[in-house]
Design an enzyme around this catalytic site. Structure first.
Site, PDB file in Angstrom:
ATOM      1  N   GLY A   1       0.916  -1.333   0.149  1.00  0.00           N
ATOM      2  CA  GLY A   1       0.028   0.067  -0.143  1.00  0.00           C
ATOM      3  C   GLY A   1       0.842   1.198   0.138  1.00  0.00           C
ATOM      4  O   GLY A   1       1.937   1.349   0.016  1.00  0.00           O
TER       5      GLY A   1
ATOM      6  N   ARG B   1       3.817   6.058   2.055  1.00  0.00           N
ATOM      7  CA  ARG B   1       4.480   7.461   2.139  1.00  0.00           C
ATOM      8  C   ARG B   1       3.821   8.280   0.837  1.00  0.00           C
ATOM      9  O   ARG B   1       4.400   9.175   0.823  1.00  0.00           O
ATOM     10  CB  ARG B   1       5.762   7.244   2.369  1.00  0.00           C
ATOM     11  CG  ARG B   1       6.532   6.514   1.273  1.00  0.00           C
ATOM     12  CD  ARG B   1       7.741   6.814   0.922  1.00  0.00           C
ATOM     13  NE  ARG B   1       8.373   5.870   0.172  1.00  0.00           N
ATOM     14  CZ  ARG B   1       9.978   5.941  -0.223  1.00  0.00           C
ATOM     15  NH1 ARG B   1      10.616   7.012   0.500  1.00  0.00           N
ATOM     16  NH2 ARG B   1      10.425   5.193  -1.125  1.00  0.00           N
TER      17      ARG B   1
ATOM     18  N   ASP C   1       8.714   5.558   8.114  1.00  0.00           N
ATOM     19  CA  ASP C   1       8.557   6.803   8.797  1.00  0.00           C
ATOM     20  C   ASP C   1       7.646   7.492   7.793  1.00  0.00           C
ATOM     21  O   ASP C   1       7.175   8.747   8.115  1.00  0.00           O
ATOM     22  CB  ASP C   1       9.919   7.611   9.111  1.00  0.00           C
ATOM     23  CG  ASP C   1      10.619   7.650   7.837  1.00  0.00           C
ATOM     24  OD1 ASP C   1      10.168   7.419   6.691  1.00  0.00           O
ATOM     25  OD2 ASP C   1      11.894   8.075   7.813  1.00  0.00           O
TER      26      ASP C   1
ATOM     27  N   ARG D   1       3.423  14.263  -7.686  1.00  0.00           N
ATOM     28  CA  ARG D   1       3.489  13.472  -8.915  1.00  0.00           C
ATOM     29  C   ARG D   1       2.189  13.381  -9.496  1.00  0.00           C
ATOM     30  O   ARG D   1       1.153  13.236  -8.809  1.00  0.00           O
ATOM     31  CB  ARG D   1       4.353  12.242  -8.678  1.00  0.00           C
ATOM     32  CG  ARG D   1       3.828  11.357  -7.827  1.00  0.00           C
ATOM     33  CD  ARG D   1       4.656  10.257  -7.421  1.00  0.00           C
ATOM     34  NE  ARG D   1       4.081   9.033  -6.770  1.00  0.00           N
ATOM     35  CZ  ARG D   1       4.677   7.909  -6.556  1.00  0.00           C
ATOM     36  NH1 ARG D   1       5.722   7.524  -6.916  1.00  0.00           N
ATOM     37  NH2 ARG D   1       3.985   6.895  -5.980  1.00  0.00           N
TER      38      ARG D   1
ATOM     39  N   ARG E   1      -1.798  -0.649  -9.761  1.00  0.00           N
ATOM     40  CA  ARG E   1      -0.672  -1.468 -10.038  1.00  0.00           C
ATOM     41  C   ARG E   1      -1.217  -2.983 -10.099  1.00  0.00           C
ATOM     42  O   ARG E   1      -2.631  -3.220  -9.676  1.00  0.00           O
ATOM     43  CB  ARG E   1       0.105  -1.400  -9.002  1.00  0.00           C
ATOM     44  CG  ARG E   1       0.751  -0.250  -8.664  1.00  0.00           C
ATOM     45  CD  ARG E   1       0.682   0.335  -6.975  1.00  0.00           C
ATOM     46  NE  ARG E   1       0.821   1.849  -6.887  1.00  0.00           N
ATOM     47  CZ  ARG E   1       1.907   2.218  -6.866  1.00  0.00           C
ATOM     48  NH1 ARG E   1       3.025   1.463  -6.925  1.00  0.00           N
ATOM     49  NH2 ARG E   1       2.057   3.531  -6.631  1.00  0.00           N
TER      50      ARG E   1
ATOM     51  N   ASP F   1       3.980  -4.491  -7.260  1.00  0.00           N
ATOM     52  CA  ASP F   1       3.453  -3.513  -6.978  1.00  0.00           C
ATOM     53  C   ASP F   1       3.970  -2.113  -7.584  1.00  0.00           C
ATOM     54  O   ASP F   1       3.345  -1.115  -7.345  1.00  0.00           O
ATOM     55  CB  ASP F   1       3.709  -3.181  -5.233  1.00  0.00           C
ATOM     56  CG  ASP F   1       4.985  -3.611  -4.939  1.00  0.00           C
ATOM     57  OD1 ASP F   1       5.659  -4.308  -5.125  1.00  0.00           O
ATOM     58  OD2 ASP F   1       5.800  -2.582  -4.356  1.00  0.00           O
TER      59      ASP F   1
ATOM     60  N   ASP G   1       6.975   4.549  -9.681  1.00  0.00           N
ATOM     61  CA  ASP G   1       7.838   4.335  -8.754  1.00  0.00           C
ATOM     62  C   ASP G   1       9.105   4.274  -9.102  1.00  0.00           C
ATOM     63  O   ASP G   1       9.856   3.027  -8.794  1.00  0.00           O
ATOM     64  CB  ASP G   1       7.312   3.037  -7.772  1.00  0.00           C
ATOM     65  CG  ASP G   1       5.944   3.183  -7.182  1.00  0.00           C
ATOM     66  OD1 ASP G   1       5.442   4.225  -7.320  1.00  0.00           O
ATOM     67  OD2 ASP G   1       5.447   2.557  -6.059  1.00  0.00           O
TER      68      ASP G   1
HETATM   69  P1  AMP Z   1       8.974   1.050  -2.855  1.00  0.00           P
HETATM   70  O1  AMP Z   1      10.208   0.231  -2.872  1.00  0.00           O
HETATM   71  O2  AMP Z   1       9.391   2.553  -2.765  1.00  0.00           O
HETATM   72  O3  AMP Z   1       7.946   0.753  -4.087  1.00  0.00           O
HETATM   73  O4  AMP Z   1       8.110   0.850  -1.735  1.00  0.00           O
HETATM   74  C1  AMP Z   1       7.574  -0.393  -1.282  1.00  0.00           C
HETATM   75  C2  AMP Z   1       6.590  -0.602  -0.355  1.00  0.00           C
HETATM   76  O5  AMP Z   1       7.367   0.090   1.017  1.00  0.00           O
HETATM   77  C3  AMP Z   1       5.407   0.396  -0.354  1.00  0.00           C
HETATM   78  O6  AMP Z   1       4.463   0.016   0.008  1.00  0.00           O
HETATM   79  C4  AMP Z   1       5.781   1.681   0.102  1.00  0.00           C
HETATM   80  O7  AMP Z   1       4.848   2.662   0.377  1.00  0.00           O
HETATM   81  C5  AMP Z   1       6.537   1.409   1.699  1.00  0.00           C
HETATM   82  N1  AMP Z   1       7.589   2.406   1.484  1.00  0.00           N
HETATM   83  C6  AMP Z   1       8.872   2.501   1.286  1.00  0.00           C
HETATM   84  N2  AMP Z   1       9.310   3.526   2.087  1.00  0.00           N
HETATM   85  C7  AMP Z   1       8.682   3.891   3.126  1.00  0.00           C
HETATM   86  C8  AMP Z   1       8.523   4.733   4.168  1.00  0.00           C
HETATM   87  N3  AMP Z   1       9.820   5.574   4.224  1.00  0.00           N
HETATM   88  N4  AMP Z   1       7.453   4.906   5.097  1.00  0.00           N
HETATM   89  C9  AMP Z   1       6.585   4.087   4.842  1.00  0.00           C
HETATM   90  N5  AMP Z   1       6.430   3.309   3.809  1.00  0.00           N
HETATM   91  C10 AMP Z   1       7.399   3.063   2.906  1.00  0.00           C
HETATM   92 MG    MG Z   2       6.456   1.150  -5.172  1.00  0.00          MG
END
Ligand code: AMP
Ligand code: MG
Length: 594
Positions: free
Chosen positions: A169, A172, A204, A262, A269, A339, A349
């Site tokens: 989900g 952030r 965070d 953005r 997805r 995702d 992403d």
């Molecule tokens: P990503 O690798 O950026 O596609 O993120 C994978 C998952 O981790 C997604 O559900 C993001 O929302 C979550 N995520 C990544 N970084 C953070 C963060 N700093 N705080 C909360 N969720 C995160």
């Molecule tokens: Mg992502």
């Protein structure tokens, strides 16, 4: 005779080692209406004059007051049940597509690090001057709510690095709502880095400056390369401390929080559907697929009994096309989890992506990807894996027969990809028509590039810039990538075949057989498809280092230059953006930490 035999044997080895990845070809999209990938590289060949006049035309009608800018969340909220629980605490969420979630304003002084005039004016109908206001800083970072906005966090799951990861989900990111612009296009606005949501797990909710600058620059650069992608309107940086262990080695550093505004036509997805299938929420799954078809796949009729199958077929086709486009510019996404794969087959992403420099099918941009699962050469196969997962997610709404047909559709993915990549690489070499040995010519070149570690972008670019006569004479002064390539012992053999194929030079009488303008045409065609500038890691890194001390000049410079990637620009040349990468570039690493 013997030497041509050797060349043939060599090229066969080369071609077979490329399997599905390197040599590809084209197949027309079966559904050109569907969420049209509206830009092509040549569409983006705007001269500065074109851009200016485009902006000038609209300037008088642009909104100057952000308080009058309205988005709507009605469609998203009314279409689906909403999470009944409130509050931004991490939890497992069921029976909904979105949770309401209020962004957490960034702390400390806010600064505008970058704004895309093309997005702000061309998509959002706002006068770019509004980005200089305090209001904008707050609206674009989550501190103030746009009129009509009900911020939402999307519930989705995903397969990460090959395994089902359960609920992920928007951890952030906050969707602010949809904006319908004067051209009637509907765009969904999202903040990234805007604080915790129910999907934050142990995170965070923040994003740091370096990852935000990379996403902003790369998504805009991809757009101007003609590759389907989300867009970025702005980056707001703050003084809020954000702790990151960038290389997961215990070296935690304090960085600063930033938020990117953005946009995409949709942020759904593959993982959006997967979570519903996995948790057996089949009615909701059907509802979401119906919504996606209705809103984004205009040519599919809701009354068509095979609509889910047609939808699947379209995504298979468009995903093959997207990955072929990535390969054609040497783009490695870095984290091709389900995702991060859009149902609209746009690039989304941006994390530890990279543009391949020395040609290497094993190029892995993400240093956290130890096994090289998402190497550049694996992307086509990973696309297949992700589409298999999409089929699994759709299976509950497909009949047994339709499931069988879907499997047959998926079997066609490899051919679509091969055809598309073949077409793209033929165009990169300026080849018109189709000849039997074209695949061989391409594979031969790529193998030489691999052996000589020639720069992917500049080899093709310099082949575009060099005249047939220069090529024949091997006059590569100042063409560093071609100098590297020509050190290969079989270069002359390849060159002879290439020149013959171009039908420009009679090898016995080394004079141009055809008028110069034909060769100019070839150069012109090639220069419009082979960029001179891509976002190399070292370029991004240099801009990031400055941005981290509030000097955003290089972000702006890069953003401008990458908006005209096919046009030679003096400032870019002075900055060395088309030169051999500096030595320190080799030591650069990027990871998932963002
Ligand atoms: P990503 O690798 O950026 O596609 O993120 C994978 C998952 O981790 C997604 O559900 C993001 O929302 C979550 N995520 C990544 N970084 C953070 C963060 N700093 N705080 C909360 N969720 C995160
Ligand atoms: Mg992502």
């Amino acid at each position: 005779m013997q030497s041509s035999y050797k060349v043939l044997a060599f090229a066969l080895v080369a071609a077979s080692s490329f399997t599905s990845v390197h040599v590809l070809e084209f197949c027309q999209s079966t559904d050109s209406d569907c969420h049209s990938h509206d830009s092509t590289a040549s569409d983006n060949q705007l001269s500065p004059h074109t851009v200016k006049s485009r902006w000038n035309i609209s300037v008088s009608n642009l909104l100057k007051d952000l308080d009058q800018f309205r988005v709507s969340c009605k469609k998203l909220i009314e279409a689906f049940p909403i999470d009944e629980v409130d509050g931004n605490f991490a939890r497992s969420v069921k029976n909904c597509i979105f949770s309401r979630s209020i962004p957490t304003p960034l702390k400390g002084r806010l600064r505008l690090a970058a704004a895309s005039k093309d997005v702000i004016e061309g998509i959002l109908d706002l006068d770019v001057a509004v980005t200089q206001s305090d209001d904008f800083l707050h609206y674009a970072s989550g501190g103030r709510r746009l009129s009509g906005s009900v911020p939402l966090a999307h519930r989705y799951g995903g397969h990460q690095f090959g395994y089902w990861a359960g609920q992920l989900g928007d951890g952030r990111a906050h969707s602010l709502g949809q904006y319908t612009n004067r051209r009637g296009e509907v765009w969904e606005l999202q903040l990234k880095g805007s604080g915790k949501t129910p999907y934050s797990r142990s995170g965070d909710g923040r994003a740091v400056i370096r990852s935000s600058v990379r996403e902003f620059l790369c998504s805009e650069a991809m757009h101007f390369l003609g590759i389907p992608t989300s867009r970025a309107a702005s980056i707001i940086v703050s003084d809020e401390p954000v702790k990151r262990d960038q290389f997961y080695n215990g070296n935690v550093k304090t960085e600063r929080g930033a938020v990117v505004l953005r946009l995409a036509k949709s942020w759904f997805r593959i993982g959006s559907l997967e979570i519903l299938a996995q948790s057996r929420e089949i009615n909701l799954l059907r509802k979401l697929v119906d919504f996606v078809i209705d809103e984004y796949f205009f040519s599919i009729s809701q009354d068509d009994p095979d609509k889910y199958l047609v939808f699947y077929s379209t995504v298979v086709n468009e995903t093959a096309h997207l990955i072929a486009r990535w390969m054609s510019v040497g783009f490695a996404h870095g984290v091709c989890n389900t995702d991060n794969f859009s149902l609209l087959s746009i690039t989304i992403d941006y994390g530890p992506f990279g543009f391949m420099e020395s040609y290497n099918p094993n190029f892995v941009p993400n240093t956290s990807d130890d096994e090289g699962r998402y190497s550049i050469g694996a992307q086509a196969n990973v696309g297949l894996f992700n589409l298999e997962k999409l089929l699994l997610a759709l299976s509950p709404v497909l009949s047994t027969n339709q499931q069988k047909e879907a499997k047959i559709i998926l079997k066609g993915y490899g051919d679509i990809y091969q055809m598309r990549i073949h077409q793209l690489f033929k165009a990169k070499l300026g080849l018109l028509g189709e000849e039997e040995d074209d695949g061989y010519l391409i594979a031969f070149l790529l193998k030489m590039m691999e052996d000589t570690q020639s720069d992917f972008t500049m080899t093709f670019r310099q082949l575009s810039e060099v005249s047939a006569r220069q090529l024949h004479n091997r006059n590569f002064t100042q063409m560093w990538a071609l100098e590297d390539l020509s050190s290969h012992k079989l270069f002359s053999d390849w060159l002879s075949i290439y020149l013959l194929r171009l039908n420009r030079v009679d090898l016995k009488v080394p004079l141009l057989r055809q008028q110069n303008d034909s060769d100019l045409d070839r150069q012109h065609r090639m220069k419009n498809i082979n960029p001179r500038y891509v976002l190399r890691n070292w370029m991004a890194e240099s801009a990031i280092r400055k941005a981290e001390v509030n000097d955003f000049s290089e972000v702006e410079l890069l953003h401008h230059i990458l908006s005209f990637p096919f046009v030679t620009q003096e400032t870019a040349e002075e900055a060395g953006y088309a030169a051999r990468p500096p030595l320190w570039a080799k030591r650069l690493k990027v990871s998932c930490s963002s």
